[in-house]
Design an enzyme around this catalytic site. Sequence first.
Site, mmCIF file in Angstrom:
data_model
loop_
_atom_site.group_PDB
_atom_site.id
_atom_site.type_symbol
_atom_site.label_atom_id
_atom_site.label_comp_id
_atom_site.label_asym_id
_atom_site.label_seq_id
_atom_site.Cartn_x
_atom_site.Cartn_y
_atom_site.Cartn_z
ATOM 1 N N ASN A 107 61.438 17.272 27.089
ATOM 2 C CA ASN A 107 60.314 17.273 26.156
ATOM 3 C C ASN A 107 60.341 18.543 25.321
ATOM 4 O O ASN A 107 59.909 18.565 24.173
ATOM 5 C CB ASN A 107 58.993 17.191 26.924
ATOM 6 C CG ASN A 107 57.807 17.358 26.000
ATOM 7 O OD1 ASN A 107 57.551 16.514 25.156
ATOM 8 N ND2 ASN A 107 57.112 18.497 26.104
ATOM 9 N N ASP A 205 61.198 14.525 33.454
ATOM 10 C CA ASP A 205 59.979 15.321 33.330
ATOM 11 C C ASP A 205 59.103 14.795 32.189
ATOM 12 O O ASP A 205 59.596 14.531 31.094
ATOM 13 C CB ASP A 205 60.437 16.761 33.023
ATOM 14 C CG ASP A 205 59.346 17.782 33.181
ATOM 15 O OD1 ASP A 205 58.728 17.832 34.249
ATOM 16 O OD2 ASP A 205 59.126 18.553 32.224
ATOM 17 N N GLU A 250 58.269 10.829 35.613
ATOM 18 C CA GLU A 250 56.935 11.394 35.807
ATOM 19 C C GLU A 250 56.035 10.841 34.701
ATOM 20 O O GLU A 250 56.113 11.284 33.561
ATOM 21 C CB GLU A 250 56.985 12.927 35.731
ATOM 22 C CG GLU A 250 55.642 13.563 35.996
ATOM 23 C CD GLU A 250 55.536 15.006 35.508
ATOM 24 O OE1 GLU A 250 54.697 15.739 36.046
ATOM 25 O OE2 GLU A 250 56.262 15.415 34.578
HETATM 26 C C1 GLC Z 1 56.198 18.651 34.661
HETATM 27 C C2 GLC Z 1 56.635 19.467 35.852
HETATM 28 C C3 GLC Z 1 55.944 20.792 35.814
HETATM 29 C C4 GLC Z 1 56.308 21.501 34.516
HETATM 30 C C5 GLC Z 1 55.985 20.629 33.311
HETATM 31 C C6 GLC Z 1 56.610 21.183 32.061
HETATM 32 O O1 GLC Z 1 54.863 18.308 34.723
HETATM 33 O O2 GLC Z 1 56.383 18.769 37.033
HETATM 34 O O3 GLC Z 1 56.267 21.576 36.916
HETATM 35 O O4 GLC Z 1 55.597 22.695 34.402
HETATM 36 O O5 GLC Z 1 56.467 19.327 33.458
HETATM 37 O O6 GLC Z 1 58.003 21.043 32.109
#
Ligand code: GLC
Length: 560
Positions: A107, A205, A250
């Site tokens: 991202n 992620d 996720e």
């Molecule tokens: C996801 C990860 C987290 C991280 C975030 C940004 O939520 O689990 O640990 O800070 O992405 O990459």
Amino acid sequence: MRISDTSDLWWKTAVIYCLDVQTFMDWNDDGMGDFAGLAERIDYLSELGVTCLWLMPFHPTTDRDDGYDITDYYGVDPRLGSAGEFVELVRTARDRGMRVIIDLVVNHTSDRHPWFRAARRSKASPYRDFYVWRADRPPDSHKDVTFPDRESSIWEYDEKTEEWYLHRFYRTQPDLNITNPRVRDEIVKAMGFWLELGISGFRVDAVPFVIETTGVDQQELDRFRDPHGYLRHLRSFVGRRTGDGILLGEVNLPHQDQKAFFGGKDGDELTMQFDFIGMQNLYLSLAREDARPLARALRRRPAISAESQWATFVRNHDELTLDKLSDEERAEVFAAFGPQPEMQLYGRGLRRRLPTMLDGDPRRIRMVYSLMFSLPGTPVLLYGEEIGMGENLAIDGRLAVRTPMQWTAGRNGGFSRAAPSRLVRPVVEGSFGPEHVNVAAQRGDPDSLLAFMSLLIRRYRESPELGWADLRVLDQPHRHVLATECAWDDRRIVAVHNLSAVACTVPTTLDGCDTTYQLIDLLEDRDPVEIDGRGRIDVPLEGYGYRWLRLTPRDGRRLA
Ligand code: GLC
């Protein structure tokens, strides 16, 4: 379906273990875990029954978000080892029957990534368009930030070029511009690189943020008309390169919205998604000692294709997010499991591990893990859960639950021989510290949590119906009890869990069963539960009791 199908879709019955190389085992005495240390512990993980390792980011990083801010997608952080050691680790794991997946953090990059450094040097840079910029002052976006403790906007002003760039997470993590085909090519190239080194896929992620298009103009949008088409492309790419690799996403969204991320009816996007809704309702149920919120969440879990899977979990490396509960429900969970402000984070979560939240009550801790392993899906453990590690609230933010693994009762919990002041992170202190909670002591103790977790893993692996089945929540009269049935092919498991301290007997009925069947206890050496001519059973349960019962024809051939 035949038992042999389970080898094709290995991930439907995997046991995934998440760890961060830097906090697992330090082999060169510099205070930081490394690949050499992890390789030394592969046999421990294999003995536990883990079948897939999920490595948190191990790439070169500026470490403003514990490695989730990457400066080189092709590298190994030299503090953790070399690319050669990475490959040796993957190979050693494979020899022990374990696959490896790694975090895919696309991202955003670190603001020190060469792409962003180039992008902010000049508006004319060929990398400018790798990120999302705006020239006018952004509107208030404080409601959209992920980390409200440090950020109040998702836009950050860049002095040099006098524009703002988008960052969903910290300002040191500029969002990549996914509408740019060159960015998408770079992502696939990096994935291909690691797949070639032998991994079996990725934990992806922040998936919804990866494909969202906040802040881009119409022209850019036109380059990216079908965001889910890109996920399909990634899935088929991983499939082509590996045959059986996975994308574990996720996606912390309501169940109905998660459906789109699995893809069409064949499940052609994310292979697996974490069940955040189930997890959050599990905590509400535990807080209330009332199984109904969890039962409701499980009943409403959307049906998914045979080529898709839910990943179940009790805790992960982040805050225990309760963002999908109502304000009142969240307040109940806070009151039960994290009443002090220092235990809470971002107004939505708790920075604790399970055992401390349950005051170390062994019966209750075991009941929760038994419940998790009995739900349809693929279980994911965070390192240290198998021995009941706690957290260190003296450490900032989410890092409280990312303390060094506790191997022995000795100095630094056996994690490192460096001086304690040089450790990457301090160990847990107090009653959950290494003197009381460690692998060495539990390995030799048949009554330990570690032994119990190994048993759960063994039974889960012997029971493919748990990974493959559709779930039925069985009718029974106690609101503090969850009774479930997983049926697949001719295999059926009934699981009964008591969320309260009050013992009870659970009456329920099993469709299509009679006295030619019996229920064999899979966790304890107990007499079988008898079934009457109409399929009725009575299952006695202690306070916080748990039972897994395999339905077996009296003349059945399956090993109990
Ligand atoms: C996801 C990860 C987290 C991280 C975030 C940004 O939520 O689990 O640990 O800070 O992405 O990459």
